[in-house]
Design a protein around this motif. Structure first.
Motif, mmCIF file in Angstrom:
data_model
loop_
_atom_site.group_PDB
_atom_site.id
_atom_site.type_symbol
_atom_site.label_atom_id
_atom_site.label_comp_id
_atom_site.label_asym_id
_atom_site.label_seq_id
_atom_site.Cartn_x
_atom_site.Cartn_y
_atom_site.Cartn_z
ATOM 1 N N ARG A 108 0.808 -1.217 0.000
ATOM 2 C CA ARG A 108 0.000 0.000 0.000
ATOM 3 C C ARG A 108 0.843 1.269 0.000
ATOM 4 N N LEU A 109 2.115 1.159 0.340
ATOM 5 C CA LEU A 109 3.000 2.325 0.364
ATOM 6 C C LEU A 109 4.348 1.948 -0.254
ATOM 7 N N PRO A 110 4.403 1.907 -1.585
ATOM 8 C CA PRO A 110 5.683 1.571 -2.224
ATOM 9 C C PRO A 110 6.716 2.682 -1.992
ATOM 10 N N ASP A 111 7.978 2.315 -2.083
ATOM 11 C CA ASP A 111 9.059 3.282 -1.880
ATOM 12 C C ASP A 111 8.925 4.485 -2.804
ATOM 13 N N SER A 112 8.350 4.285 -3.988
ATOM 14 C CA SER A 112 8.200 5.392 -4.942
ATOM 15 C C SER A 112 7.246 6.483 -4.437
ATOM 16 N N GLN A 113 6.444 6.183 -3.422
ATOM 17 C CA GLN A 113 5.508 7.174 -2.884
ATOM 18 C C GLN A 113 6.031 7.861 -1.628
ATOM 19 N N GLN A 114 7.246 7.565 -1.223
ATOM 20 C CA GLN A 114 7.799 8.176 -0.016
ATOM 21 C C GLN A 114 7.839 9.689 -0.114
ATOM 22 N N GLY A 115 8.291 10.202 -1.247
ATOM 23 C CA GLY A 115 8.375 11.647 -1.427
ATOM 24 C C GLY A 115 7.005 12.290 -1.369
ATOM 25 N N ALA A 116 6.022 11.657 -1.996
ATOM 26 C CA ALA A 116 4.660 12.201 -1.989
ATOM 27 C C ALA A 116 4.076 12.207 -0.584
ATOM 28 N N LEU A 117 4.343 11.160 0.194
ATOM 29 C CA LEU A 117 3.848 11.121 1.566
ATOM 30 C C LEU A 117 4.539 12.178 2.418
ATOM 31 N N ALA A 118 5.839 12.325 2.251
ATOM 32 C CA ALA A 118 6.574 13.350 3.003
ATOM 33 C C ALA A 118 6.031 14.737 2.675
ATOM 34 N N GLN A 119 5.735 14.981 1.413
ATOM 35 C CA GLN A 119 5.170 16.279 1.009
ATOM 36 C C GLN A 119 3.767 16.462 1.580
ATOM 37 N N PHE A 120 2.966 15.405 1.562
ATOM 38 C CA PHE A 120 1.607 15.449 2.105
ATOM 39 C C PHE A 120 1.632 15.803 3.592
ATOM 40 N N LEU A 121 2.630 15.294 4.304
ATOM 41 C CA LEU A 121 2.738 15.521 5.744
ATOM 42 C C LEU A 121 3.504 16.790 6.104
ATOM 43 N N GLY A 150 -5.003 -9.907 4.920
ATOM 44 C CA GLY A 150 -5.713 -11.185 4.980
ATOM 45 C C GLY A 150 -7.173 -11.000 5.320
ATOM 46 N N LEU A 151 -7.454 -10.105 6.265
ATOM 47 C CA LEU A 151 -8.848 -9.815 6.617
ATOM 48 C C LEU A 151 -9.588 -9.178 5.442
ATOM 49 N N ALA A 152 -8.936 -8.251 4.763
ATOM 50 C CA ALA A 152 -9.574 -7.592 3.615
ATOM 51 C C ALA A 152 -9.922 -8.608 2.535
ATOM 52 N N GLU A 153 -9.004 -9.522 2.293
ATOM 53 C CA GLU A 153 -9.262 -10.548 1.277
ATOM 54 C C GLU A 153 -10.398 -11.473 1.710
ATOM 55 N N ALA A 154 -10.363 -11.918 2.949
ATOM 56 C CA ALA A 154 -11.380 -12.849 3.444
ATOM 57 C C ALA A 154 -12.765 -12.203 3.515
ATOM 58 N N LEU A 155 -12.809 -10.913 3.860
ATOM 59 C CA LEU A 155 -14.094 -10.231 4.049
ATOM 60 C C LEU A 155 -14.528 -9.417 2.833
ATOM 61 N N LEU A 156 -13.718 -9.471 1.760
ATOM 62 C CA LEU A 156 -14.010 -8.740 0.521
ATOM 63 C C LEU A 156 -14.167 -7.243 0.784
ATOM 64 N N LEU A 157 -13.213 -6.694 1.517
ATOM 65 C CA LEU A 157 -13.203 -5.272 1.841
ATOM 66 C C LEU A 157 -11.956 -4.626 1.246
ATOM 67 N N GLU A 158 -12.050 -3.331 0.967
ATOM 68 C CA GLU A 158 -10.897 -2.594 0.475
ATOM 69 C C GLU A 158 -10.185 -1.923 1.639
ATOM 70 N N LEU A 159 -8.879 -1.889 1.548
ATOM 71 C CA LEU A 159 -8.084 -1.173 2.540
ATOM 72 C C LEU A 159 -7.877 0.262 2.061
ATOM 73 N N PRO A 160 -7.773 1.192 2.988
ATOM 74 C CA PRO A 160 -7.570 2.581 2.574
ATOM 75 C C PRO A 160 -6.163 2.787 2.030
ATOM 76 N N PRO A 161 -6.020 3.675 1.054
ATOM 77 C CA PRO A 161 -4.670 3.985 0.567
ATOM 78 C C PRO A 161 -3.940 4.883 1.563
ATOM 79 N N TRP A 162 -2.628 4.903 1.477
ATOM 80 C CA TRP A 162 -1.847 5.786 2.331
ATOM 81 C C TRP A 162 -2.034 7.235 1.899
ATOM 82 N N LEU A 163 -2.145 7.455 0.620
ATOM 83 C CA LEU A 163 -2.333 8.799 0.083
ATOM 84 C C LEU A 163 -3.688 8.868 -0.609
#
Length: 186
Positions: A108-121, A150-163
């Motif tokens: 959910r948070l690949p290394d390529s998004q580190q800069g975007a998260l740092a900027q967001f924060l 595992g819970l998201a897969e078993a319960l057919l739910l989406e996880l929130p994105p980091w950004l």
């Protein structure tokens, strides 16, 4: 997060959230069918909420400078909330997910998004730009992400994105007009 009043308010919020996590753990262990209950709203579930809490408290644990008493207090409260939320997802996983996927490909948070998260924060008071802080965040994520995935897969739910996506809007921002437009387009 620079004002002491803001830090104290966040501490109170995290204490209430920690209590909610404990109540969630108790109710879902006592009545496992509760894990399957759905909200009437898109993108709203107990799992997305607790995942967002784990993400936020992980950021607080690694990103706070802890130079003032208020920051150290917030770091402790974030630690307690993180521990309770992680305890809840781990235990609920054991009763819900038959085979837990411990080596998932989802990131959910690949290394390529580190800069975007740092900027967001930026301006939040969290310092996550240092390599050792990113490493600490990765370690914390490995403690809970396999369970929420595992819970998201078993319960057919989406996880929130980091950004948030660029076109994201909150559920409260949509109304009957939006629903009518969607209905008539279909």
């Amino acid at each position: 997060m620079h004002s002491t009043v803001g830090l104290e308010a966040l501490c109170v919020f995290l204490q209430e959230v920690e209590r909610w996590c404990a109540e969630l753990l108790e109710s879902h262990l006592s009545y496992p069918t509760l894990t399957a209950y759905r909200s009437q709203h898109d993108r709203v579930s107990w799992l997305s909420t607790i995942t967002a809490l784990l993400d936020a408290t992980a950021l607080l644990k690694v990103g706070l400078n802890k130079t003032t008493h208020a920051q150290r207090q917030l770091a402790w409260r974030a630690h307690c909330c993180y521990a309770m939320a992680r305890h809840a997802v781990v235990d609920i996983s054991y009763i819900t997910v038959a085979s837990l996927p411990l080596n998932r490909a989802l990131n959910r948070l690949p290394d390529s998004q580190q800069g975007a998260l740092a900027q967001f924060l930026q301006g939040s008071g969290l310092d996550i730009g240092k390599p050792e802080r990113w490493a600490a965040l990765r370690r914390l994520r490995r403690e809970y992400e396999p369970y929420v995935e595992g819970l998201a897969e078993a319960l057919l739910l989406e996880l929130p994105p980091w950004l948030p996506p660029a076109d994201a809007h909150d559920n409260w921002e949509s109304g009957l007009q939006d629903q009518a437009e969607h209905f008539y387009r279909a």
